[in-house]
Design a protein around this motif. Structure first.
Motif, PDB file in Angstrom:
ATOM      1  N   LEU A   1      46.854  42.100  41.699  1.00 57.86           N
ATOM      2  CA  LEU A   1      47.379  42.527  43.010  1.00 57.86           C
ATOM      3  C   LEU A   1      46.411  43.524  43.665  1.00 57.86           C
ATOM      4  O   LEU A   1      46.095  43.428  44.858  1.00 57.86           O
ATOM      5  CB  LEU A   1      48.761  43.168  42.829  1.00 57.86           C
ATOM      6  CG  LEU A   1      49.458  43.612  44.104  1.00 57.86           C
ATOM      7  CD1 LEU A   1      49.953  42.403  44.897  1.00 57.86           C
ATOM      8  CD2 LEU A   1      50.649  44.525  43.793  1.00 57.86           C
ATOM      9  N   LYS A   2      45.942  44.483  42.849  1.00 55.91           N
ATOM     10  CA  LYS A   2      44.989  45.483  43.361  1.00 55.91           C
ATOM     11  C   LYS A   2      43.739  44.798  43.912  1.00 55.91           C
ATOM     12  O   LYS A   2      43.246  45.143  44.991  1.00 55.91           O
ATOM     13  CB  LYS A   2      44.563  46.426  42.219  1.00 55.91           C
ATOM     14  CG  LYS A   2      45.486  47.620  42.026  1.00 55.91           C
ATOM     15  CD  LYS A   2      45.217  48.350  40.729  1.00 55.91           C
ATOM     16  CE  LYS A   2      43.851  48.964  40.600  1.00 55.91           C
ATOM     17  NZ  LYS A   2      43.692  49.680  39.300  1.00 55.91           N
ATOM     18  N   LYS A   3      43.240  43.836  43.144  1.00 61.18           N
ATOM     19  CA  LYS A   3      41.990  43.161  43.550  1.00 61.18           C
ATOM     20  C   LYS A   3      42.181  42.361  44.825  1.00 61.18           C
ATOM     21  O   LYS A   3      41.338  42.415  45.726  1.00 61.18           O
ATOM     22  CB  LYS A   3      41.504  42.251  42.411  1.00 61.18           C
ATOM     23  CG  LYS A   3      40.842  43.029  41.283  1.00 61.18           C
ATOM     24  CD  LYS A   3      40.290  42.111  40.226  1.00 61.18           C
ATOM     25  CE  LYS A   3      39.585  42.912  39.144  1.00 61.18           C
ATOM     26  NZ  LYS A   3      39.258  42.097  37.974  1.00 61.18           N
ATOM     27  N   THR A   4      43.285  41.617  44.916  1.00 62.65           N
ATOM     28  CA  THR A   4      43.491  40.810  46.128  1.00 62.65           C
ATOM     29  C   THR A   4      43.684  41.722  47.351  1.00 62.65           C
ATOM     30  O   THR A   4      43.172  41.444  48.433  1.00 62.65           O
ATOM     31  CB  THR A   4      44.697  39.857  46.006  1.00 62.65           C
ATOM     32  OG1 THR A   4      45.810  40.566  45.500  1.00 62.65           O
ATOM     33  CG2 THR A   4      44.407  38.684  45.103  1.00 62.65           C
ATOM     34  N   ARG A   5      44.410  42.819  47.134  1.00 67.48           N
ATOM     35  CA  ARG A   5      44.612  43.757  48.256  1.00 67.48           C
ATOM     36  C   ARG A   5      43.286  44.365  48.706  1.00 67.48           C
ATOM     37  O   ARG A   5      43.106  44.658  49.888  1.00 67.48           O
ATOM     38  CB  ARG A   5      45.553  44.877  47.829  1.00 67.48           C
ATOM     39  CG  ARG A   5      47.020  44.483  47.897  1.00 67.48           C
ATOM     40  CD  ARG A   5      47.887  45.656  47.518  1.00 67.48           C
ATOM     41  NE  ARG A   5      49.303  45.341  47.608  1.00 67.48           N
ATOM     42  CZ  ARG A   5      50.259  46.199  47.290  1.00 67.48           C
ATOM     43  NH1 ARG A   5      49.961  47.411  46.854  1.00 67.48           N
ATOM     44  NH2 ARG A   5      51.530  45.857  47.391  1.00 67.48           N
ATOM     45  N   SER A   6      42.359  44.560  47.740  1.00 65.15           N
ATOM     46  CA  SER A   6      41.092  45.249  48.054  1.00 65.15           C
ATOM     47  C   SER A   6      40.274  44.478  49.081  1.00 65.15           C
ATOM     48  O   SER A   6      39.494  45.070  49.830  1.00 65.15           O
ATOM     49  CB  SER A   6      40.276  45.494  46.790  1.00 65.15           C
ATOM     50  OG  SER A   6      39.759  44.268  46.320  1.00 65.15           O
TER      51      SER A   6
END
Lengths: 110, 266
Positions: free
Chosen positions: A65-70
């Protein structure tokens, strides 16, 4: 645990089958890394075939989730079994993720 | 109760040290999802029983089955597999003083799994949230209060998502409010995460707060076993004495003076 990947227009959908635990979560992470590296914008993870997720599995989903949001992408979860849903509630992650009852609902209005 | 899944079964357990029998024929079952409290006075053998159950002591005779595996007969690598099923909360938390909170909790994950450090870091945050200590990752044990160290000890025991957690005197040495916080935490985690808990304690307030079932040890034997209400209402004078904390009664904590002078001069 097995992961099947399919495409519905511009949405990438993962069907996960089996427990996500300390042994299998690194495999899931590897698949997710490819998706993040390709900066895939719309991702749905269908957990209908998953009866148990341990904390390494939850942490792997959080990292994804963190990576996609980044890069401005979106990750949605669908079809959580009651036991899996309660694990998200206990760890307060249900507030972090967009969780949908069905894959169709998750894919709508992305 | 008999229809419930048995997670631990202790059969005819005998353990002695230097010829002194500490556990003398213990038979005990722990059922899935329950919180079983093993209570008894100092020196009654309850900590020895716990150490046998977690495999750090080997009994003289008898068996201990954890999920059907007799741990008294397993070799080291077989035991390592069983070891991953349970977590242990030690009496004084037993944290590594030279490591910060995050390192203490992640140690077992770094040693026993191939998880990426980024994943482990997220897991540590999740465990600390469960025990109400998020944000304390970089603190050293010496910078924490006794109650906080206990909570870190619980977070560490939960690192591998155990089905079973053993607690050795989790509230010993804590003030009553902090002891109540730890009791509530044990209760919450057991119910939320559906963990089977075995708690060794002599703290009666703690027993009343957390136990589904209680066994009382005295003189190396189980003298009572039952649900909390049964123990509370027991007519057994030994149990009554223990619950009320009276120095007078059938349980003698001081050795009699007989033979003292003979022993000095022999």
């Amino acid at each position: 645990m097995k992961i099947a990947q399919k495409q519905n227009n511009d949405i990438t959908i993962f069907d996960i089958n089996g427990d996500i635990d300390i042994n299998s979560s690194p495999d899931m992470r590897e698949v997710f890394e490819n998706i993040a590296n390709a900066k895939t914008m719309k991702v749905v993870v269908n957990l209908s075939g998953v009866s148990y997720v341990d904390s390494s599995g939850l942490a792997t989903l959080v990292e994804m989730l963190k990576k996609t949001r980044s890069y401005g992408g979106k990750l949605r979860l669908a079809n959580l079994a009651p036991k899996v849903k309660s694990l998200f509630e206990i760890t307060k992650l249900e507030k972090l993720f967009d969780i949908f009852d069905t894959e169709e609902e998750a894919g709508a209005n992305f | 109760m008999e229809n419930r899944e048995v997670v631990i079964e202790v059969k005819d357990l005998v353990k002695s040290f230097n010829g002194r029998v500490i556990l003398n024929g213990i038979n005990l079952k722990v059922y899935k999802g329950e919180t079983l409290v093993i209570m008894g006075g100092s020196g009654c053998g309850k900590s020895t029983l716990l150490r046998n159950m977690i495999g750090t002591h080997r009994p003289d005779s008898g068996s201990i089955f954890i999920k059907g595996n007799d741990i008294t007969k397993l070799n080291e690598s077989e035991f390592d597999k069983i070891r991953k099923i349970y977590g242990m909360v030690f009496q004084d938390a037993a944290l590594y003083d030279s490591m910060n909170v995050e390192e203490n909790i992640s140690l077992v994950l770094c040693e026993h799994t191939k998880l990426d450090p980024d994943i482990i870091s997220i897991m540590v945050k999740m465990k600390l949230e469960l025990v109400g200590l998020r944000g304390f990752e970089k603190f050293m044990p010496s910078q924490l209060s006794g109650g906080m160290r206990r909570r870190v000890g619980i977070a560490r025991a939960l690192a591998m998502d155990p089905e079973l957690v053993f607690y050795d005197e989790p509230t010993a040495g804590l003030d009553p409010i902090i002891a109540g916080v730890i009791d509530k935490l044990i209760l919450d985690l057991s119910k939320k995460l559906q963990i089977t808990s075995v708690v060794v304690t002599h703290d009666m307030k703690s027993v009343f707060a957390i136990a589904d079932r209680v066994v009382m040890l005295y003189d190396g034997k189980i003298i009572a076993e039952g649900e909390m209400s049964e123990i509370k209402n027991s007519e057994d004078p030994r149990i009554k004495q223990f619950i009320t904390g009276s120095p007078e009664g059938p349980i003698q904590f001081l050795q009699s003076g007989d033979g003292y002078l003979d022993e000095l001069t022999k």
